[in-house]
Design an enzyme around this catalytic site. Structure first.
Site, PDB file in Angstrom:
ATOM      1  N   ASN A 447     -11.842  61.421 -54.778  1.00  0.00           N
ATOM      2  CA  ASN A 447     -12.383  60.734 -55.916  1.00  0.00           C
ATOM      3  C   ASN A 447     -12.094  61.326 -57.087  1.00  0.00           C
ATOM      4  O   ASN A 447     -12.988  62.324 -57.356  1.00  0.00           O
ATOM      5  CB  ASN A 447     -14.122  60.359 -55.324  1.00  0.00           C
ATOM      6  N   TRP A 448     -11.346  60.937 -57.839  1.00  0.00           N
ATOM      7  CA  TRP A 448     -11.023  61.430 -59.127  1.00  0.00           C
ATOM      8  C   TRP A 448     -12.047  61.363 -60.231  1.00  0.00           C
ATOM      9  O   TRP A 448     -12.035  62.062 -61.090  1.00  0.00           O
ATOM     10  CB  TRP A 448      -9.399  60.835 -59.566  1.00  0.00           C
ATOM     11  N   LYS A 449     -13.081  60.485 -60.005  1.00  0.00           N
ATOM     12  CA  LYS A 449     -14.021  59.813 -61.043  1.00  0.00           C
ATOM     13  C   LYS A 449     -13.226  59.488 -62.478  1.00  0.00           C
ATOM     14  O   LYS A 449     -12.121  58.969 -62.443  1.00  0.00           O
ATOM     15  CB  LYS A 449     -14.812  61.028 -61.148  1.00  0.00           C
ATOM     16  N   HIS A 534     -21.248  54.614 -54.746  1.00  0.00           N
ATOM     17  CA  HIS A 534     -21.531  56.022 -55.314  1.00  0.00           C
ATOM     18  C   HIS A 534     -22.663  56.310 -56.105  1.00  0.00           C
ATOM     19  O   HIS A 534     -23.144  55.505 -56.711  1.00  0.00           O
ATOM     20  CB  HIS A 534     -20.267  56.436 -56.021  1.00  0.00           C
ATOM     21  N   GLU A 536     -23.356  57.889 -58.705  1.00  0.00           N
ATOM     22  CA  GLU A 536     -23.307  57.963 -59.977  1.00  0.00           C
ATOM     23  C   GLU A 536     -23.181  56.568 -60.425  1.00  0.00           C
ATOM     24  O   GLU A 536     -23.886  56.200 -61.445  1.00  0.00           O
ATOM     25  CB  GLU A 536     -21.949  58.739 -60.374  1.00  0.00           C
ATOM     26  N   GLU A 606     -23.131  61.531 -49.119  1.00  0.00           N
ATOM     27  CA  GLU A 606     -23.083  62.330 -50.312  1.00  0.00           C
ATOM     28  C   GLU A 606     -24.302  62.750 -50.761  1.00  0.00           C
ATOM     29  O   GLU A 606     -25.078  61.727 -51.526  1.00  0.00           O
ATOM     30  CB  GLU A 606     -22.330  61.761 -51.257  1.00  0.00           C
ATOM     31  N   GLY A 612     -21.220  67.949 -57.308  1.00  0.00           N
ATOM     32  CA  GLY A 612     -20.768  68.535 -58.705  1.00  0.00           C
ATOM     33  C   GLY A 612     -21.656  69.641 -58.651  1.00  0.00           C
ATOM     34  O   GLY A 612     -21.470  70.418 -59.981  1.00  0.00           O
ATOM     35  N   SER A 652     -19.646  68.931 -53.273  1.00  0.00           N
ATOM     36  CA  SER A 652     -19.133  70.372 -53.568  1.00  0.00           C
ATOM     37  C   SER A 652     -18.269  70.885 -52.063  1.00  0.00           C
ATOM     38  O   SER A 652     -18.587  72.017 -51.708  1.00  0.00           O
ATOM     39  CB  SER A 652     -20.297  71.253 -53.644  1.00  0.00           C
ATOM     40  N   GLY A 673     -14.608  65.401 -54.772  1.00  0.00           N
ATOM     41  CA  GLY A 673     -14.675  65.195 -56.142  1.00  0.00           C
ATOM     42  C   GLY A 673     -13.910  66.224 -57.127  1.00  0.00           C
ATOM     43  O   GLY A 673     -12.698  65.941 -56.902  1.00  0.00           O
ATOM     44  N   GLY A 674     -14.186  67.229 -57.633  1.00  0.00           N
ATOM     45  CA  GLY A 674     -13.748  68.085 -58.229  1.00  0.00           C
ATOM     46  C   GLY A 674     -12.654  68.751 -57.557  1.00  0.00           C
ATOM     47  O   GLY A 674     -11.387  68.953 -58.219  1.00  0.00           O
TER      48      GLY A 674
END
Ligand code: 13P
Length: 691
Positions: A447-449, A534, A536, A606, A612, A652, A673-674
């Site tokens: 998930n590049w966000k 998500h 966010e 999640e 993150g 993470s 994510g990251g």
């Protein structure tokens, strides 16, 4: 009892019956190889071919026959080489049944010798016994594989070799010494006089008289009960024995002095002192290697006032020859050959009796030496009965043969059991893996966000495309990118290897919703997936369960597969409300779907506190809640749908912790994510499925 259990029980019962019969019959023959040889001789005599067959051949046959019987019995007991052993036993019994039928009809020998001297059966009893065994042999021959093994195939050779060595040793030892178990009436401790007695009231033999009479030229037979009047003239009479009386165990023992023919049986048996009897059925064939020892014993008798006789069935000529080669000074007497062969299985053998009781027996190989004759028998050990009892001998056999085999069986069964448990565990694991593989897909999705401009995004997607085209991943790979990348990336991405997805879609079909991108538009770029729910988006853009429900429905309507995110906040975790939270999120947005539509959903758990932050849920924490989520799905859609649903972990997740997380049975991959923004990091996580 089921049919199968009944079948197995019957077959194994037959197997044990055969095994015990063969072991017993082989063993009693093996402990008396000469006795078995004599019996073979009787059969050959009945067939009139005894003179053509040398003694050594009958002796070898005796040892082979007893060893074969014993081995077959033991192999059947352990279910060793089931096919071949059951066939040989069948053939063996078939031959024996024919022979026993012949014996029963023609009566060439009085006792078949099946169990040596241990068990005596009449000839018809023997035949019936064989018919029963034949039925058992047919049963095991037809179903050999139903015999349950006591020992693994790989360890059978130990039983085979040990049994052969044991039985050949027993035969050889009994031949060298004397039968280790003496079933004859002349065993140590037996009183010969007593053995000859007929107890009062014992069954008497019955006879029937027939009288042949004549009247007016006509001859007729009469019995006592219809004896005619005096007008009939007596011609002749016949007496026939119609039933046997009691026959004492010893009925043919007598001793006649050679020369005078005087019967000294009672003198010898009545003598209160010690008498040595050197027994030799045939002096012509007697072993003459121990002559000096025999002479020494005879001299010892003369010195101490004991009697010493040689009992033989040989004639004067052979006696003279023996006297001249041995210098024998003892007296010779005649006794029936069969009786002598029965008394001791050694030619010559030595017997010590006192008041008619057999005290000691020695084969010519084990005669007592000088030292044992240093004092009179009254004060010597050999003047008393030996201490090794039958129980002691049985214990020795248990110790040397039965016990080692029992230990081996126990060790083998334990080993086989532990192997079975291990294999079961292994197959369970394989089954679990296969099940997981078959039932639900393993996925690692990125998930590049809101990262990557168009050029960087294309470059990253190209790198991933090249990497995974060159080295196929072990799981499904998806990249979910901002809207602007989708159309460009879809142009070159090999979607058989890497799926493409959006990070969001509108909750409206189309229209005046400035800035929104509909599910239909996403689909039109060539993407197949969309991330919805998500945390966010839930927290920053106030996406409620109801809005998400709309989005999910629209995505599905446009043939997009949904990666639906759920997870609790830090506070909720601290309040231990995580289960309740995820359940509400599922209920609120996806649990209204039909089972068919739900199958197009991938769940991503999640925990918000792990996204993150560098904090990861431990693998156990993650597994616990994944299992709970699967349970909720099972409650809603049934076990099968739950088993088929892919549940990803996100928060993470890195190459370092992915293997531990992915090893858990309910974690089917990750939403990254990251770590999905660099090809190498992303690949590191994907490679966790290779470990
Ligand atoms: P991180 O892997 O950066 O923690 O993000 C997880 C995530 O939110 C994926 O959707």
């Amino acid at each position: 009892m089921t049919k199968k259990v009944l079948k197995y029980s019957v077959i194994n019962l037959c197997r044990f019956m055969l095994a015990i019969t063969f072991i017993l019959s082989g063993f009693v023959k093996a402990v008396d190889p000469l006795g078995t040889q004599y019996k073979i001789g009787d059969y050959l005599e009945a067939l009139h071919i005894a003179s053509y067959i040398p003694d050594i051949l009958t002796l070898i046959s005796s040892i082979l026959l007893s060893s074969l019987e014993f081995c077959l019995g033991v192999f059947m007991l352990f279910a060793i080489r089931r096919h071949i052993v059951s066939k040989i036993i069948f053939v063996f019994i078939s031959i024996m049944t024919v022979i026993t039928l012949w014996i029963a009809i023609a009566n060439p020998v009085s006792d078949c010798g099946c169990f040596g001297d241990a068990i005596k059966l009449t000839n018809w009893e023997t035949f019936i016994k064989n018919i029963i065994l034949m039925a058992a042999a047919v049963t095991v021959w037809k179903y050999p594989l139903c015999m349950v093994r006591f020992i693994s195939k790989s360890n059978q050779w130990i039983v085979i070799n040990y049994t052969i060595i044991f039985i050949v040793f027993i035969s050889g030892y009994s031949l060298y010494d004397l039968p280790q178990f003496d079933f004859r009436p002349y065993h140590i401790g037996a009183n010969i006089k007593k053995g000859m007695e007929i107890p009062p009231g014992a069954k008497q033999p019955k006879f029937e008289n027939t009288f042949i009479m004549e009247k007016n030229g006509v001859r007729k037979e009469f019995k006592l009960d219809n004896y005619p009047d005096s007008t009939w003239k007596f011609i002749d009479s016949k007496t026939v024995q119609i039933s046997e009386g009691y026959i004492p165990p010893i009925h043919d023992f007598s001793i006649q002095k050679v020369g005078s023919g005087e019967d000294i049986t009672n003198n010898i048996l009545g003598d209160k002192g010690y008498t040595f009897l050197l027994i030799s059925p045939h002096l012509e064939t007697a072993d003459d290697s121990q002559l000096d020892q025999i002479n020494q014993i005879s001299e010892y008798c003369t010195d101490n006032g004991y009697k010493f006789y040689c009992l033989t069935a040989s004639t004067g000529k052979a006696i003279n020859r023996w006297q001249s080669i041995t210098g024998a000074e003892y007296s010779f007497c005649n006794t029936d050959e069969t009786t002598l062969k029965t008394i001791i299985r050694s030619n010559p053998g030595l017997l010590l009796i006192k008041a008619g009781t057999i005290i000691r027996k020695w084969s010519h190989n084990t005669l007592p030496d000088e030292k044992q004759f240093s004092k009179p028998l009254e004060h010597s050990e050999i003047g008393t009965m030996p201490k090794d009892s039958v129980t002691g001998k049985i214990l020795k056999i248990i110790l040397w043969y039965v016990l080692p085999l029992m230990v081996l069986t126990l060790a083998d069964r334990t080993w086989a059991w532990s192997r079975w448990v291990k294999n079961k565990e292994k197959s369970n694991k394989i089954y679990q893996l296969l099940k997981r593989k078959k039932m639900r897909k393993k996925i690692v999705a990125g998930n590049w966000k809101m990262n990557m401009n168009l050029q960087d995004g294309i470059a990253l997607a190209k790198e991933l495309n090249d990497t995974f085209t060159a080295e196929k991943p072990n799981c499904g790979v998806i990249i979910c990118t901002p809207f602007i990348h989708l159309a460009s990336i879809a142009q070159f991405l090999n979607q058989d290897i890497i799926g493409l997805g959006a990070e969001n879609c509108a909750d409206k079909v189309k229209g005046a919703y400035t800035g929104e991108v509909s599910a239909e538009m996403v689909k039109s770029t060539g993407a197949q997936y969309v991330v919805l729910g998500h945390s966010e988006r839930r927290s920053y853009y106030n996406e409620t369960p109801a809005i998400l429900k709309e989005k999910v429905q629209l995505a599905l309507d446009n043939n997009l597969k949904v990666i639906f995110c759920i997870g609790e906040s830090k506070e909720e975790r601290e309040a231990n409300r995580q289960n309740e939270v995820v359940k509400a999120e599922l209920d609120g947005s996806v649990f209204d779907l039909s089972a068919e539509d739900f199958a197009k959903i991938v769940i991503a758990y999640e925990p918000i506190w792990a996204i993150g932050t560098g904090l990861t849920a431990t693998s156990d924490q993650a597994e616990e809640i994944h299992a709970y989520i699967r349970n909720c799905i099972a409650d809603k859609y049934g076990k099968q749908v739950a088993e088929d649903t892919t549940i990803l972990y996100g928060g993470s997740c890195k190459a370092s912790n992915a293997p531990e997380l992915f090893a858990k049975p309910d974690i089917d991959g990750g939403l990254i994510g990251g770590a999905s923004l660099k090809a190498a990091d992303f690949k590191g996580i994907i490679d966790a499925w290779k470990k």
